[in-house]
Write a protein that holds these residues in place. Structure first.
Motif, PDB file in Angstrom:
ATOM      1  N   UNK A  46       0.844  -1.208   0.000  1.00 24.43           N
ATOM      2  CA  UNK A  46       0.000   0.000   0.000  1.00 24.43           C
ATOM      3  C   UNK A  46       0.877   1.256   0.000  1.00 24.43           C
ATOM      4  N   UNK A  47       1.900   1.264   0.849  1.00 23.90           N
ATOM      5  CA  UNK A  47       2.826   2.410   0.905  1.00 23.90           C
ATOM      6  C   UNK A  47       3.552   2.578  -0.435  1.00 23.90           C
ATOM      7  N   UNK A  48       3.974   1.459  -1.018  1.00 25.14           N
ATOM      8  CA  UNK A  48       4.703   1.508  -2.287  1.00 25.14           C
ATOM      9  C   UNK A  48       3.803   2.019  -3.413  1.00 25.14           C
ATOM     10  N   UNK A  49       2.548   1.584  -3.415  1.00 25.49           N
ATOM     11  CA  UNK A  49       1.612   2.046  -4.445  1.00 25.49           C
ATOM     12  C   UNK A  49       1.403   3.556  -4.334  1.00 25.49           C
ATOM     13  N   UNK A  50       1.239   4.043  -3.100  1.00 26.68           N
ATOM     14  CA  UNK A  50       1.075   5.490  -2.901  1.00 26.68           C
ATOM     15  C   UNK A  50       2.314   6.245  -3.372  1.00 26.68           C
ATOM     16  N   UNK A  51       3.482   5.713  -3.060  1.00 26.96           N
ATOM     17  CA  UNK A  51       4.726   6.354  -3.494  1.00 26.96           C
ATOM     18  C   UNK A  51       4.840   6.343  -5.016  1.00 26.96           C
ATOM     19  N   UNK A  52       4.426   5.237  -5.639  1.00 29.96           N
ATOM     20  CA  UNK A  52       4.484   5.139  -7.100  1.00 29.96           C
ATOM     21  C   UNK A  52       3.587   6.190  -7.748  1.00 29.96           C
ATOM     22  N   UNK A  53       2.389   6.376  -7.201  1.00 29.81           N
ATOM     23  CA  UNK A  53       1.481   7.396  -7.750  1.00 29.81           C
ATOM     24  C   UNK A  53       2.044   8.800  -7.528  1.00 29.81           C
ATOM     25  N   UNK A  54       2.647   9.030  -6.380  1.00 30.10           N
ATOM     26  CA  UNK A  54       3.243  10.334  -6.102  1.00 30.10           C
ATOM     27  C   UNK A  54       4.379  10.621  -7.086  1.00 30.10           C
ATOM     28  N   UNK A  55       5.216   9.613  -7.329  1.00 20.85           N
ATOM     29  CA  UNK A  55       6.328   9.782  -8.272  1.00 20.85           C
ATOM     30  C   UNK A  55       5.803   9.996  -9.697  1.00 20.85           C
TER      31      UNK A  55
END
Length: 197
Positions: A46-55
């Motif tokens: 979940x954290x990685x997905x949020x970071x991916x969208x932010x990037x």
């Protein structure tokens, strides 16, 4: 890609946050699923997905419209997950690697279900033993149907390096799988029990 989807992408590139929110909603499941398969932990995924969208949001102006948006997005997520794996260097937790479209419906034959579950368990245990790049290449190729060219672009490799990695990883998986299948069933079950504790 639908006309509406293309329109949302264009609006997001121009700074429309609502348009980007629509794209997040549209693609959150495949991005989360990729992160989960790579990292093996729901909270980390979940954290990685949020970071991916932010990037992705930060890099929107560099997006090439000739490339499918989902491929570009999954590439960002895969890169982030590989970085996370390299940082932690600890064994992965169990992965749910059965693609959604292969999940059987209804009430199938119990013996077949047990056999399929055992086979999937063996495959995901074997995948955990691959290097992070090889694991990413295999997952992108066989769970997300990336072409070798798309994998090369995603993982910053040459196409020949991708072909080599896929060949080597498939051979390694096949050899390990054969060795596992030749073990007595009781021994395999004991190994699975100790490996998940």
């Amino acid at each position: 890609m639908s006309h509406l989807e293309t329109e949302w992408i264009q609006q997001a590139i121009q700074g429309n946050e609502d348009a980007f929110a629509y794209l997040v909603e549209l693609y959150q499941r495949p991005v989360y699923n990729l992160c989960y398969r790579m990292l093996g932990n729901a909270q980390e995924a979940e954290d990685a997905a949020q970071e991916a969208f932010w990037r992705a949001y930060q890099a929107l102006r560099r997006y090439d419209p000739q490339r499918p948006f989902i491929t570009w997005l999954l590439s960002i997520a895969a890169h982030y997950c590989i970085d996370q794996q390299r940082k932690r260097r600890i064994p992965l937790l169990d992965l749910d690697l059965l693609p959604e479209e292969d999940i059987p419906d209804g009430a199938p034959d119990p013996a077949r279900v047990i056999a399929e579950r055992d086979s999937q368990e063996q495959i995901h245990q074997l995948l955990k033993k691959l290097s992070s790049l090889d694991r990413a290449a295999i997952i992108l190729r066989y769970w997300y149907d990336f072409s070798e060219e798309e994998i090369a672009r995603t993982l910053s490799l040459t196409v020949s390096a991708v072909k080599s990695r896929l060949f080597r990883a498939r051979r390694e998986l096949a050899e390990r799988y054969q060795i596992e299948m030749e073990k007595p069933l009781v021994g395999r079950r004991a190994n699975e029990t100790t490996s998940t504790v």
